[in-house]
Scaffold this motif. Structure first.
Motif, PDB file in Angstrom:
ATOM      1  N   SER A 129      42.479  47.120  42.770  1.00  0.00           N
ATOM      2  CA  SER A 129      43.344  46.368  43.650  1.00  0.00           C
ATOM      3  C   SER A 129      43.049  45.031  43.791  1.00  0.00           C
ATOM      4  O   SER A 129      44.156  44.220  43.853  1.00  0.00           O
ATOM      5  CB  SER A 129      42.925  47.116  45.239  1.00  0.00           C
ATOM      6  OG  SER A 129      41.497  46.957  45.400  1.00  0.00           O
ATOM      7  N   GLN A 130      41.807  44.354  43.414  1.00  0.00           N
ATOM      8  CA  GLN A 130      41.810  42.997  43.360  1.00  0.00           C
ATOM      9  C   GLN A 130      42.419  42.450  42.262  1.00  0.00           C
ATOM     10  O   GLN A 130      42.977  41.462  42.236  1.00  0.00           O
ATOM     11  CB  GLN A 130      40.132  42.824  43.317  1.00  0.00           C
ATOM     12  CG  GLN A 130      39.732  41.479  43.093  1.00  0.00           C
ATOM     13  CD  GLN A 130      38.182  41.301  42.932  1.00  0.00           C
ATOM     14  OE1 GLN A 130      37.623  42.153  42.966  1.00  0.00           O
ATOM     15  NE2 GLN A 130      37.859  39.866  42.411  1.00  0.00           N
ATOM     16  N   HIS A 157      46.110  42.289  42.692  1.00  0.00           N
ATOM     17  CA  HIS A 157      46.358  41.080  43.593  1.00  0.00           C
ATOM     18  C   HIS A 157      46.275  39.788  42.983  1.00  0.00           C
ATOM     19  O   HIS A 157      47.417  38.880  43.206  1.00  0.00           O
ATOM     20  CB  HIS A 157      45.484  41.039  44.804  1.00  0.00           C
ATOM     21  CG  HIS A 157      45.648  39.867  45.842  1.00  0.00           C
ATOM     22  ND1 HIS A 157      46.494  40.001  46.595  1.00  0.00           N
ATOM     23  CD2 HIS A 157      44.896  38.875  46.108  1.00  0.00           C
ATOM     24  CE1 HIS A 157      46.733  38.726  47.491  1.00  0.00           C
ATOM     25  NE2 HIS A 157      45.609  38.234  46.921  1.00  0.00           N
ATOM     26  N   GLU A 158      45.215  39.649  42.375  1.00  0.00           N
ATOM     27  CA  GLU A 158      45.036  38.268  41.843  1.00  0.00           C
ATOM     28  C   GLU A 158      45.798  37.757  40.448  1.00  0.00           C
ATOM     29  O   GLU A 158      46.221  37.011  40.421  1.00  0.00           O
ATOM     30  CB  GLU A 158      43.496  38.162  40.989  1.00  0.00           C
ATOM     31  CG  GLU A 158      42.650  38.088  42.277  1.00  0.00           C
ATOM     32  CD  GLU A 158      41.143  38.141  41.670  1.00  0.00           C
ATOM     33  OE1 GLU A 158      41.086  38.084  40.360  1.00  0.00           O
ATOM     34  OE2 GLU A 158      40.214  37.906  42.469  1.00  0.00           O
ATOM     35  N   TYR A 176      50.502  40.897  41.293  1.00  0.00           N
ATOM     36  CA  TYR A 176      51.392  42.356  41.881  1.00  0.00           C
ATOM     37  C   TYR A 176      51.460  42.294  43.122  1.00  0.00           C
ATOM     38  O   TYR A 176      50.527  41.851  44.059  1.00  0.00           O
ATOM     39  CB  TYR A 176      50.583  43.475  41.061  1.00  0.00           C
ATOM     40  CG  TYR A 176      50.778  43.366  39.681  1.00  0.00           C
ATOM     41  CD1 TYR A 176      51.973  43.994  38.952  1.00  0.00           C
ATOM     42  CD2 TYR A 176      49.942  42.986  38.645  1.00  0.00           C
ATOM     43  CE1 TYR A 176      52.094  44.018  37.512  1.00  0.00           C
ATOM     44  CE2 TYR A 176      49.899  42.871  37.341  1.00  0.00           C
ATOM     45  CZ  TYR A 176      51.246  43.418  36.796  1.00  0.00           C
ATOM     46  OH  TYR A 176      51.322  43.612  35.301  1.00  0.00           O
ATOM     47  N   TYR A 177      52.610  43.285  43.654  1.00  0.00           N
ATOM     48  CA  TYR A 177      52.849  43.585  45.098  1.00  0.00           C
ATOM     49  C   TYR A 177      51.519  44.322  45.364  1.00  0.00           C
ATOM     50  O   TYR A 177      51.164  44.057  46.647  1.00  0.00           O
ATOM     51  CB  TYR A 177      53.879  44.281  45.323  1.00  0.00           C
ATOM     52  CG  TYR A 177      55.187  43.717  44.788  1.00  0.00           C
ATOM     53  CD1 TYR A 177      55.607  42.438  45.241  1.00  0.00           C
ATOM     54  CD2 TYR A 177      56.294  44.485  44.006  1.00  0.00           C
ATOM     55  CE1 TYR A 177      56.895  41.936  44.825  1.00  0.00           C
ATOM     56  CE2 TYR A 177      57.302  44.028  43.681  1.00  0.00           C
ATOM     57  CZ  TYR A 177      57.500  42.584  44.043  1.00  0.00           C
ATOM     58  OH  TYR A 177      58.740  41.961  43.512  1.00  0.00           O
ATOM     59  N   ASP A 178      50.803  45.224  44.666  1.00  0.00           N
ATOM     60  CA  ASP A 178      49.950  46.205  45.065  1.00  0.00           C
ATOM     61  C   ASP A 178      49.365  46.815  43.855  1.00  0.00           C
ATOM     62  O   ASP A 178      49.892  46.646  42.609  1.00  0.00           O
ATOM     63  CB  ASP A 178      50.157  47.212  46.220  1.00  0.00           C
ATOM     64  CG  ASP A 178      51.401  48.170  45.901  1.00  0.00           C
ATOM     65  OD1 ASP A 178      51.579  48.191  44.577  1.00  0.00           O
ATOM     66  OD2 ASP A 178      52.166  48.520  46.668  1.00  0.00           O
ATOM     67  N   GLN A 179      48.261  47.674  44.033  1.00  0.00           N
ATOM     68  CA  GLN A 179      47.755  48.429  42.861  1.00  0.00           C
ATOM     69  C   GLN A 179      48.719  49.265  42.153  1.00  0.00           C
ATOM     70  O   GLN A 179      48.538  49.441  40.877  1.00  0.00           O
ATOM     71  CB  GLN A 179      46.411  49.027  43.269  1.00  0.00           C
ATOM     72  CG  GLN A 179      45.847  49.784  42.180  1.00  0.00           C
ATOM     73  CD  GLN A 179      44.500  50.331  42.439  1.00  0.00           C
ATOM     74  OE1 GLN A 179      44.035  50.109  43.643  1.00  0.00           O
ATOM     75  NE2 GLN A 179      44.242  51.584  41.475  1.00  0.00           N
TER      76      GLN A 179
END
Length: 257
Positions: A221-222, A225-226, A229-232
């Motif tokens: 998920s981190q 984000h970095e 991407y919108y989310d995982q």
């Protein structure tokens, strides 16, 4: 596999991101994550094959690879060596007349773009070179001899820089307006110089950034984000579409680069 990285000369640095000399002691097959730019290579020892659909196709010793959105599997024979020039996004258009979008998804012999006599001469000198530094100097000089400093419009260069800064946030219509162009004009010029549409380049940049940044134990998920991407879930879908594997399986191995 041993990889030695070299910095291009000062004149070449605005267009070429890095030189890499790659050498293998044992036969290996690796997944090649899509690169965000054109790549050329001169193999000075051994051979390699692209493995696709259960079939293996020998890669030319002097080669150019266009942008692509899907990964490739490359089998490299033991004792092989190749020197690569990885251009910056849009950088290859300063050296080759061919519209870069015609190379999309392709891996071609370099003499399909450059006279064979020139390619053979450089390839022979690189093969005969006594060390990697000399090989890099020969490839650097070859590219400088082909440099056309004003080959890419400034608006396209500005668009590339904007996408590289925030590949997950840039809106193409707004970017075109900011640059004083229609979206259609920007996208046509972009594809010709860069080798893919702005949207595709942004997707490749995000994926490459995420895969390159991964370290064992890092939360996906981190990572997502970095990388922008919108989310995982967004990251999972794009990586699976490009590589054909789940992120945990790919990133948990050492069989990619």
């Amino acid at each position: 596999m041993a990889v030695t990285v070299f910095t291009p000369s000062e004149r070449l640095a605005p267009f070429v991101r890095v030189f890499e000399v790659m050498e293998t002691q044992e036969e290996m097959t690796r997944v090649l994550i899509p690169e965000p730019s054109i790549v050329i290579g001169f193999r000075f020892r051994g051979a390699s094959q692209l493995v696709e659909g259960g079939e293996a196709r020998t890669v030319p010793d002097s080669v150019i690879s266009g942008l692509r959105v899907s990964a490739r599997r490359m089998r490299t024979l033991a004792g092989s060596g190749i020197i690569l020039a990885k251009f910056r996004a849009g950088g290859a258009a300063f050296f080759f007349d061919t519209p870069m979008h015609l190379l999309f998804g392709e891996t071609l012999a370099l003499d399909s773009l450059v006279p064979r006599a020139q390619v053979d001469r450089v390839a022979s000198r690189i093969a005969d070179a006594g060390d990697d530094a000399r090989r890099v100097a020969l490839l650097d000089a070859f590219l400088l001899s082909r440099l056309r400093p004003h080959a890419v419009p400034g608006a396209v260069q500005a668009a590339v820089q904007a996408l590289q800064s925030e590949p997950g946030a840039v809106r193409i219509a707004r970017l075109a307006r900011d640059l004083g162009l229609s979206q259609d004009a920007l996208e046509k010029g972009f594809r010709r110089a860069v080798g893919a549409s702005p949207k595709r380049l942004a997707s490749i940049l995000r994926l490459k950034s995420a895969v390159s940044a991964y370290r064992p134990g890092m939360r996906l998920s981190q990572l997502a984000h970095e990388a922008g991407y919108y989310d995982q879930s967004h990251f999972n879908r794009e990586l699976r579409a490009a590589v054909g594997e789940a992120p945990t399986r790919l990133l948990g191995s050492s069989d990619y680069c």
